[in-house]
Structures are given as C-alpha cells and as structure tokens.
Enzyme design. Sequence first.
Site, PDB file in Angstrom:
ATOM      1  CG  HIS A 177      -8.615 -13.138 -35.384  1.00 16.82           C
ATOM      2  ND1 HIS A 177      -7.581 -12.817 -34.769  1.00 16.82           N
ATOM      3  CD2 HIS A 177      -9.119 -12.336 -36.200  1.00 16.82           C
ATOM      4  CE1 HIS A 177      -7.441 -11.467 -35.204  1.00 16.82           C
ATOM      5  NE2 HIS A 177      -8.199 -11.429 -36.225  1.00 16.82           N
TER       6      HIS A 177
ATOM      7  CG  HIS B  98      -6.539  -9.781 -43.029  1.00 15.66           C
ATOM      8  ND1 HIS B  98      -5.595  -9.313 -42.966  1.00 15.66           N
ATOM      9  CD2 HIS B  98      -7.144  -9.729 -41.481  1.00 15.66           C
ATOM     10  CE1 HIS B  98      -4.959  -8.903 -41.769  1.00 15.66           C
ATOM     11  NE2 HIS B  98      -6.053  -9.146 -40.912  1.00 15.66           N
TER      12      HIS B  98
ATOM     13  CG  ASP C 275      -5.755 -13.516 -38.757  1.00 20.18           C
ATOM     14  OD1 ASP C 275      -5.212 -14.395 -39.155  1.00 20.18           O
ATOM     15  OD2 ASP C 275      -5.290 -12.530 -37.918  1.00 20.18           O
ATOM     16  CG  ASP C 276      -9.796 -10.227 -39.554  1.00 23.00           C
ATOM     17  OD1 ASP C 276      -9.387 -10.626 -38.665  1.00 23.00           O
ATOM     18  OD2 ASP C 276      -9.763  -8.752 -39.921  1.00 23.00           O
TER      19      ASP C 276
END
Length: 476
Positions: free
Chosen positions: A351, A442, A300-301
């Site tokens: 996201h 991440h 993610d991110d």
Amino acid sequence: MRAHTLIPSALLLLGSLTLTAACSHGSGTPGPTPEAQPGPPSTASRTVDPSKIKGLEIVNDSSEQSSCPFAVSYPDVPGAEAMTAAMKKDVDQRLDTFRSNRCGSGSASGGEFNVSHRFLVASGDVLGVRLTTLDGSGAGNGQSAKSYWYDGKDGAYRQALDLIADGSRDAFSAALKKRLRGHEGVDPTYLDDAFADATHLAGLLDDLSFTTDGGLRVEFEPGTVGGTAAGSFVVSFTKAAITPWLSPFGKRAQKQTERPSDGLDLGATSTPSAAVPTHTASADDDTDCTKVKCIALTFDDGPAAPETATLLDHLARYKARTTFFVVGQNMAAHPALVRAEAKAGHEIGNHTWNHPDLTKLTPEQVAYQLRRTSAAIKAATGKAPTLFRPPYGAINTKVKAATTLAPVLWDIDTEDWKYRDSAKVAQTVIAKARRNSVVLMHDIHPTSVAAVPQILRTLTAEGFHFVTVSHLRATL
Ligand code: NI
C-alpha cells in the site's frame, strides 16, 4: 513562518525534496546537494531501525477517498510524550485546516494532505524525528519539513534551534545569511526579512539535522529566503564549523548521529512491548470459490500496535483469511506483526511507503514507493507481494506501467475511517456483502477491529467463506 504556496504533490518523496536548489554544501563547495535529486533520502543521514525502539507506536490517520485525500503518520515513543504532543499539535492543526477547506460540502478541488515521518536519531538519551508535510489544498503551506527533538537527560522536548547554544545563535544566523546571500534564487529582501525578527528564528530554522559525519544540515522551505518557485535551500556545515556553536544537547545529538549507542533510553517509566500473535495456518486454503460463497476482507494502512494483533486473534477464531495492504513506514516500526499476518495464512499486499496519491508522482517515484515497501515485506515474511492497492483508489495507466504488481480496488467501502463506529461498520459490511465482494477496511482503527467479530459471526452463518484476494482471483 511559512509561505502560502501550492507545490505540486509530485514532489512528495520521503525526506527528499526535488525542489532543493543548489546551495552551499559541505565545506562551502557550491553545487547540488544529494537532496537535489528525486529518490531516497540522502545517504549522509543516519538510518535508524524503528523496530528496535521499545514500546513504539505510530499515530496514524488517513482516508481512502479521493474527495478527501489525507494520510498522516508520526511516532509516539514512550518517555517522549512532550515531543509527541508537539507533533500532534502541529499535525492536527494543519489537518483540520485541510479537512475544512478540502473535504467539506462544496469543497474546492486540490491535492492531498500527507505527513510522513523519518527517524533522525533514536539512541542513547536522544530522539530526533523529521516530519515532511505536503499540503496540496492550496490553502495550506505547500511542502515543508520540520525536525523535532527530545532530550532524555533533561526530560524535555527540544526545538531544532535548541541544538544551537543561546549565545551562538547570532553567529549561526550570520553564517547562514552569508552562505545564502547572492545565491541563485535567494531574494535579498526575503532573506533580510526572514532573519530580521529574532523571535521568529525558531520557526525559520525548524529543520535542522546532523549528517553521519557530524556536520549540520539546515533546510529552508520554499518562500522563506526566496520566492516559492525557487524551491527550498539547503545549507550544510562541516563538523569543525558547527561544533563550537552547538548547545550541550546539540553535542549529544551530534554524537548519537555519528556513533549511535546501543538502544534508546528516555527514562520512560514503562515501555510495554506489543503482543505479537503466533497463529499458524494449518495448510493452504482449499476453498473452491466456484462452489461456495467467498468474500475477501481487506485491511489497509497498518500494521498498527495493538490493533493488528487484536484483529489477528479475531480472524484466527473464525479461521478467516484476509488481505493486508500494509504501509511501508508503519511496517518498518512493526515488522513482527506483518510476519504474524503471513504466518497465520493471510496475504500481504503493498500500500506504498507513505500513502501518497500515486497519480501525482513521476513513474520513478511510483516505482520507488512500491519497490521500497515490497522489499520490506519480503524481508519480514520471506515472500514478495504480488498485489498493490493504490491509496485513495487513485490509479491511471502511468501508475500501472510503473510496476509489475497487480492493482486491487474494492467494491464495498465501509468508510470506517470516517465513522469510527463499530456497529455501523459491521452493519455496512453485513448489509452489502455479496458473493466475491472485496471489502475495504482499516486495521489502524480500534473501532474497525472491534466490528470484525460480528462481521465474521454473521457472514459465516450466511455461508460466506473468507479468502484472500489472490485466492479469490485464482479460483474465479
Ligand atoms: Ni490507505
């Protein structure tokens, strides 16, 4: 000079403030500004394509836990180190305060902390960035925005007020006061106090930006010239009105907003362009998860340079497929990395644009966050996403109803954002790995990326196959 307030995080939107009260606009015509409505930033502001800024990196820090919900993001542009340092100082200070108030043991309940960025100007020898901060902890500053400037000609960081010539600041302040006085929601006592001390003027007037027609927009955050409940106020000057008061740097910033030059040159000694891997998936994944042990790693991110590129190399070496839940504002800086992810056979999920807690937004704001990011994914990869991951895992029926994307949570949380320890991250995944698990990591953290080779090596030896979330769902 910021008020001590709590503003509902539902008001968080990129560069646009739902609380903005009607105030003077344009040549003085009263009425709501474009910013008075929730939605995209004012069309009067310049759209900058950050992927054209050579050597750009986005500084990211975020959690994925509802017990400590924060996400911060600001750019690091080669040559403008002094400006990056100014942003870092402001952001770190506020984030530290938030974390100590909100995330420690026995922490109080409250909202999230979010800093998102938007480029105002990035051309010629002028860089301008606006950071929007939301601090819902109740101990912070509520919602605020600040613009940061870099003067490549003089090699210096500039505050917003530096756009105005020293000798014109009294006239500028007097004009602002005159425009604000008597306006609904503006409190005369607040107003006089706010402008009384000239040494605090740079703090009060810290959110200045030009419009595409050369005018100047000044935003006053809640609690500065009126009670916090009155919201923020915008005063706009026409080009003709503001130009005589601008500093030489202000005039260059105005010109670059109106008619941007090709490219940005801040005199950086080197602007290395980030490597973009060229791995290509050989064919569709035919792994049958009913017959073999599958696991879905998710990152993610990102994307982040150079971390995402390194990760793609690791994954290619083990022919592992994963799912990336990308953040729109990071993707805007590095679309080539997302294209490389898709080309290598990975799945791209949404996201959100700037990582807000979606359960605190209106349905329209949720839809905007996801729609804008999906459009960027489609533009970069040719394919619109079908999955989204809600930041902090925060989801409810209202959020689900606002989108056609399918939500994806996780069952193994590495807490890699907290530990920043490769060995610990690898151990956690290896120890907890079960058939059909979805693992949360991440790719903005070098320590998480460095943990991946050991995870892939060990789990491959244990018979695991690494598949995308959609593949796992389709074959179960
Ligand atoms: Ni996240």
